[in-house]
Design an enzyme around this catalytic site. Sequence first.
Site, PDB file in Angstrom:
ATOM      1  CB  SER A 581      -0.977  -0.039   1.178  1.00  0.00           C
ATOM      2  OG  SER A 581      -2.040   0.849   0.972  1.00  0.00           O
ATOM      3  CG  ASP A 667      -6.995  -2.156  -3.527  1.00  0.00           C
ATOM      4  OD1 ASP A 667      -7.713  -1.426  -2.819  1.00  0.00           O
ATOM      5  OD2 ASP A 667      -5.798  -2.372  -3.287  1.00  0.00           O
ATOM      6  CG  HIS A 702      -6.287  -2.084   0.256  1.00  0.00           C
ATOM      7  ND1 HIS A 702      -5.489  -1.537  -0.723  1.00  0.00           N
ATOM      8  CD2 HIS A 702      -5.717  -1.732   1.443  1.00  0.00           C
ATOM      9  CE1 HIS A 702      -4.487  -0.871  -0.154  1.00  0.00           C
ATOM     10  NE2 HIS A 702      -4.608  -0.976   1.158  1.00  0.00           N
TER      11      HIS A 702
END
Length: 738
Positions: A581, A667, A702
Amino acid sequence: MTSTSLQDSTGTAIPAPPVAKKIPTERTHHGETFVDNYEWLRDKESPEVVEHLRAENAYQEAVTAHQEPLREAIFQEIKGRTQETDLSVPHRKDGWWYFSRSAEGKEYGIHCRVKAQDTGDKVADWTPPAVEAGVGIPGEEILLDGNVEAEGKPFFSVGGTAVTIDGNLYAYAVDNSGDERFTLRIKDLRTGELLPDVIENIFYGVAFSPDGTRLFYTVVDESWRPYQVKAHVLGTPVSDDVVVYQEDDAAMWLGFELSADRRYLVLGIGCSEYSETRLLRFDDPTAAVTTVISRNERVLYEAEPFLLDGQEKILLTHNRGAINSMVSLADPAELEKPLSEQTWRTVVGHSDDVRVNGAGVTATHLIVSIRKDTIERVQVMGLPGLGTPAQQAPVEPAFDEELYTAGVGGSDYEAPVIRLGYTSYFTPSRIYDFVLPTPEQPAGELLLRKESPVLGGYDGSDCVATREWATAGDGTRIPLSVLRHKSVKQDSTAAGLVYGYGSYEMSMDPGFGIARLSLLDRGVVFVIAHIRGGGELGRHWYEDGKKLTKKNTFTDFVDATDWLANSGWVDPARIAALGGSAGGLLMGAIANMAPEKYAAIVAQVPFVDPLTSILDPDLPLSALEWEEWGNPITDPQAYAYMKSYSPYENVREVAYPRIAAVTSFNDTRVLYVEPAKWVQELRNKTTGSQPVVMKIEMDGGHGGASGRYVQWRERAWDYAFIADALGATELIPGAGPR
């Protein structure tokens, strides 16, 4: 890069990587034009885009095919160390004990409950019942079986549950695509029947009003920002649901919870720099929502209304004149005055060495979460005399390790105990109940309820965790957690892996991980770099790694890598990097800055095209990012600074190491298009022969795919890619499950 020059470690020719066509798109801001050849990959409805992504997966599978036996070995090690049929420690809420079970061969948890007893002995009444793995107990009820709910669905995740105080109604929210939009249903636990009330497209978080007639939930706007809290009256059309509060500022996030004593709905509105709390009383149906401290005062705070000796008070955890935050007590009447004229009583004063993370109350005690010397810990003090000279000294549960994490895992207003979670790098997760101090027992009492079992002959003393310090170019000392198997020798021959995150004031706290053992058992020295931008050393540590100091995050990581290379533990040619991320942005940045220092880089759901994303306020969560990175739309300096480190825009002609970008089609936080564009540009520019691959989960969000076995396989893929690149594929003597 041509296909003919590439062979895998067995000498097998690897097919050519997919080449996306170039369709130039111009992006002009502050007099600067960037030509983006791959922006067309953003159209996820396009069959051509989907076909390209499938081709990327096919290429990745071909390049990494020889790693399959290693992936399978790591998966089996994770599986073999995990007690698959297990259960959580029951926690009490009102008249019931709630817990979840897992069963061997099943992907998802099963949520259960059993009736609680009230004998008058409070500690006994709050002692969880003895529940055994795989063994039902009389009166046990199943609230939700995730395996039944997930059947035939590509994805399954629960985004919130709630039970009425009387225990009759159970609300639960489910996501079946990975896009974090949930469908809420309500079950009557007396009959097992679902109520006709169904609410679509809600966000995380649900709660019943104390009387059980209303259900509160959150809704996101077009850019995926939670902006409305709504109330649904049971038995009425969803179209009639009332908006309790709507937040129109695109840079502010909205959430809610019930106050500890359940007298108020507490609305939290904020960003990482300032906030606002609004309160709604439950006992007055005509009451309006009231503001505690206006956001215009630019105070970052949380507020908890409660009764102290029968008097209404508000507990404030705030940064007013206190960068590391402090805890104060305010009378509601004070809050009606201008802020400069208000008088608050200090409960926990400010310290340059202690970060106050939060505070809450039970009927008898104040609970404070703090961070000191990078370690998160919990302190409690009795409510009598709070905020006066008679205030009691804080009591802290004592643990015997140097590097650990202890946090409040739950507390109930009426309970004589608080639930604590405890873990360290080599101590599996433990659940304690801490009996709150009394005059008879002034230190309280720590009761171990469970230590998560680790199978396969696991012995925590086989591994070593030490705190080391790297020195940054500006002289700043960067804490490192260095993990290794005890049989690794300090002879500069081992493999190393550096992991980092460094954003949003998130701390990479000590925690046990079964999957990580598979790397340590192969002789990999695992370094967690607690770099600036995280929260390990207080608020300054965060502020020195955001906006126009963001590059400290990246250079700290490279300095941590240099520490490892010179430590005597590893061969400098055998170091890999891992991050996800915002830590994937870190991976992209260090790949451009210091590609020669790494044998491999794995970037999970990587935020590698940050400027394109943040320049488009209509993209998910973009406006919320301005406080972290700066606002490049309005600020030329923020634009130029981000432009100078954006991984996608700074790929250069240099020999890049082996790189894997791991992402998910659905995501909503970091769109798949970012790594898809990045890998194309890396292949265009690299002067080396190492492969650059993208692995995309077509049914995940995600957090990747859902289901624990699927997630274990994903982790095994990442670790096998790293171990293969480092030549650390074999277990070292004496290591591995027994």
